[in-house]
Design a protein around this motif. Structure first.
Motif, short mmCIF file in Angstrom:
data_model
loop_
_atom_site.label_atom_id
_atom_site.label_comp_id
_atom_site.label_asym_id
_atom_site.label_seq_id
_atom_site.Cartn_x
_atom_site.Cartn_y
_atom_site.Cartn_z
N ALA A 129 0.77 -1.22 -0.03
CA ALA A 129 0.06 -0.02 0.01
C ALA A 129 0.62 1.30 0.03
O ALA A 129 0.38 2.26 -0.68
CB ALA A 129 -0.77 -0.03 1.10
N LEU A 130 2.08 1.33 0.63
CA LEU A 130 2.76 2.50 0.84
C LEU A 130 4.19 2.43 0.21
O LEU A 130 4.72 3.29 -0.08
CB LEU A 130 2.85 2.73 2.43
CG LEU A 130 1.67 2.87 3.45
CD1 LEU A 130 1.97 3.00 4.73
CD2 LEU A 130 0.78 3.93 2.66
N GLY A 131 4.56 1.32 -0.25
CA GLY A 131 6.10 1.18 -0.84
C GLY A 131 7.05 1.05 0.13
O GLY A 131 8.22 1.07 -0.20
N THR A 132 6.54 1.06 1.60
CA THR A 132 7.85 1.12 2.56
C THR A 132 8.63 -0.20 2.42
O THR A 132 8.09 -1.45 2.50
CB THR A 132 7.03 1.01 3.97
OG1 THR A 132 6.58 2.26 4.18
CG2 THR A 132 8.19 1.09 5.17
N ILE A 133 10.07 -0.07 2.69
CA ILE A 133 10.79 -1.27 2.58
C ILE A 133 11.19 -1.47 4.12
O ILE A 133 11.97 -0.79 4.50
CB ILE A 133 12.13 -1.04 1.74
CG1 ILE A 133 11.80 -0.92 0.13
CG2 ILE A 133 13.02 -2.18 1.75
CD1 ILE A 133 12.95 -0.36 -0.61
N ASN A 134 10.79 -2.64 4.43
CA ASN A 134 11.14 -2.84 6.11
C ASN A 134 12.50 -3.33 6.38
O ASN A 134 13.13 -4.07 5.57
CB ASN A 134 9.95 -3.80 6.45
CG ASN A 134 8.51 -3.27 6.72
OD1 ASN A 134 8.33 -2.09 6.97
ND2 ASN A 134 7.47 -3.88 6.23
N PRO A 135 12.98 -3.05 7.53
CA PRO A 135 14.28 -3.53 7.69
C PRO A 135 14.16 -5.05 8.34
O PRO A 135 14.58 -5.41 9.51
CB PRO A 135 14.70 -2.70 9.11
CG PRO A 135 13.48 -2.16 9.60
CD PRO A 135 12.47 -2.34 8.46
N ILE A 136 14.04 -5.94 7.45
CA ILE A 136 13.78 -7.28 7.71
C ILE A 136 14.93 -7.99 8.32
O ILE A 136 14.63 -8.88 9.11
CB ILE A 136 13.04 -8.17 6.55
CG1 ILE A 136 13.76 -8.15 5.46
CG2 ILE A 136 11.48 -7.35 6.25
CD1 ILE A 136 13.62 -8.98 4.35
N LYS A 137 16.22 -7.69 7.98
CA LYS A 137 17.33 -8.41 8.31
C LYS A 137 17.29 -7.99 9.62
O LYS A 137 17.83 -9.07 10.61
CB LYS A 137 18.35 -7.80 7.59
CG LYS A 137 19.63 -8.32 8.28
CD LYS A 137 19.94 -9.97 7.84
CE LYS A 137 21.39 -10.14 8.15
NZ LYS A 137 21.58 -11.87 8.20
N TYR A 138 17.40 -7.06 10.16
CA TYR A 138 17.22 -6.51 11.75
C TYR A 138 15.97 -7.35 12.62
O TYR A 138 16.41 -8.07 13.61
CB TYR A 138 17.15 -5.31 12.01
CG TYR A 138 16.81 -4.58 13.41
CD1 TYR A 138 18.08 -4.44 14.22
CD2 TYR A 138 15.70 -4.50 13.65
CE1 TYR A 138 17.78 -3.81 15.49
CE2 TYR A 138 15.38 -4.09 15.20
CZ TYR A 138 16.64 -3.84 15.87
OH TYR A 138 16.45 -3.57 17.17
N MET A 139 14.98 -7.39 11.82
CA MET A 139 13.68 -8.02 12.37
C MET A 139 13.93 -9.57 12.66
O MET A 139 13.54 -10.34 13.68
CB MET A 139 12.29 -7.70 11.59
CG MET A 139 12.31 -6.10 11.64
SD MET A 139 10.58 -5.88 10.66
CE MET A 139 9.37 -6.26 11.88
#
Length: 404
Positions: free
Chosen positions: A174-184
């Motif tokens: 919906a927003l295009g945000t790239i999440n910090p998945i490596k950290y998560m």
């Protein structure tokens, strides 16, 4: 630099007109268009090697099996999975997520917690809610801020020894945000939780390295990355796939069947019951080859340029607001214009040949956070151009004038 005109010539649909106007296709977040090589590969399968796979000794069956497993190998290499049998063919991201939640129904118990982010598509919310209803586990939400980014301090505080699963999208649809998945992922593993990444919106823009990420599961769809609809991949670590029970029962997923007991096939067939979408699986490999030939670094650079240009041009429109202004974004812009419903804008600019998505984008919690009914979403791909963005901006201005 990409040769955009050469690339656009690969996509037959881009040369057509809609409502008498040249098509401007900015709904890539919903599904991508297909290059001729993908369309031809689908026809070639049915014309030359159409047969069921894995079970036949005849030539066509062996040819189809070889092509299908070759495609599995292409996916393995593309996402850097350790083993080919960690790559499961599915009908799409939703199928992959439901496969995992079904497996965890035999693992979770009351008191266990599942963390899901506020940025999720409904497909990565509803299956987990259903799982909680079955098991007595609790669903907790990682909150977001006004920029459309997840709040990492809140995430850290939510993690505990009760956290058994963390599930988050790589990129918000919906927003295009790239999440910090490596950290998560690292943080989740520190408390012993498994992690599923919804990669549906990521794979059109980047190559996920599942070993580097160290995620336990990664699900995505083929149709968003120039492949056919009804295709998808679930990557799962070997240890987890061996631990989870089968999702469906039937042919292909068994080793031996008697009326007293059934034993299951080894990976990946344990999770691939019945006749699959053979053509789709094979052609997904063709689509991956096509995108890799173009190059994901070049794709990223071009799409980033489109994102910055479109953001600048759209903000020239008085009363326009963009939702999702995080530092790390994919080529997606969600916006509204003061006093005008997004559906009305979308309907008018469609008459001018502009295809965008309007509504809540299967992400109602995001819309509720911003207290809006939905947005106009323009999602760009590597075959789009700045000239098309200009056409969209002029169409939006015209719609604004008509509706004001």
């Amino acid at each position: 630099m990409l040769d955009i005109q050469k690339i656009r010539a690969d996509f037959p649909i881009l040369s057509q007109k809609v409502n008498g106007k040249p098509l401007v296709y900015f709904d890539n977040g919903a599904t991508s268009q297909k290059p001729q090589i993908v369309i031809d590969a689908d026809a070639k399968y049915y014309q030359e090697i159409n047969a069921n796979i894995h079970r036949g000794v005849h030539t066509l069956s062996q040819l189809a099996t070889d092509a299908y497993e070759l495609s599995r190998g292409k996916v393995q290499q593309h996402i850097n999975a350790k083993f080919a049998h960690e790559v499961l063919f599915t009908s799409g991201t939703t199928h992959g997520i439901n496969l995992v939640t079904n497996g965890f129904a035999s693992i979770l118990k009351p008191g266990d917690e599942i963390l899901v982010s506020a940025l999720e598509h409904h497909s990565n919310i509803v299956p987990w809610q259903m799982l909680c209803e079955k098991t007595g586990a609790t669903l907790k939400v990682i909150p977001m801020n006004e920029e459309g980014e997840l709040i990492m301090e809140a995430y850290d505080a939510l993690l505990s020894e009760n956290t058994k699963v963390v599930t988050v999208n790589h990129i918000s649809n919906a927003l295009g945000t790239i999440n910090p998945i490596k950290y998560m992922i690292d943080k989740a593993h520190a408390v012993g939780a498994a992690v599923l990444i919804d990669g549906a919106q990521a794979v059109p823009h980047l190559k996920p390295d599942v070993q580097d990420l160290d995620c336990d599961f990664y699900a995505f769809s083929g149709h968003k990355m120039c492949g056919p609809t009804g295709t998808g991949i679930l990557y799962g670590k070997e240890a987890w796939l061996n631990k989870l029970p089968p999702y469906q029962g039937g042919g292909e997923m068994i080793k031996e069947v008697t009326f007293e007991k059934t034993t299951y096939a080894d990976l990946p067939h344990k999770f691939e019951a019945g006749t699959p979408n053979i053509a789709g699986g094979i052609v997904l490999g063709t689509a991956i080859d096509y995108m890799n030939e173009i190059g994901f670094e070049a794709i990223h650079a071009h799409e980033e340029e489109l994102l910055q240009y479109a953001t600048k041009r759209l903000l020239e429109i008085e009363g326009l607001k963009i939702y999702g202004t995080g530092k790390n974004k994919a080529s997606v812009i969600s916006f509204n214009i003061d006093g005008i419903h997004p559906y009305d804008i979308g309907s008018i600019i469609d008459k001018l040949g502009i295809a965008v998505r309007t509504g809540h984008h299967c992400a109602q919690p995001i819309m509720n956070f911003f207290c809006i009914p939905g947005t106009i979403r323009a999602s760009f791909s590597f075959y789009n151009t700045k000239e098309e963005i200009d056409s969209m901006v002029e169409a939006v201005k015209k719609a604004q004038t008509m509706l004001s």
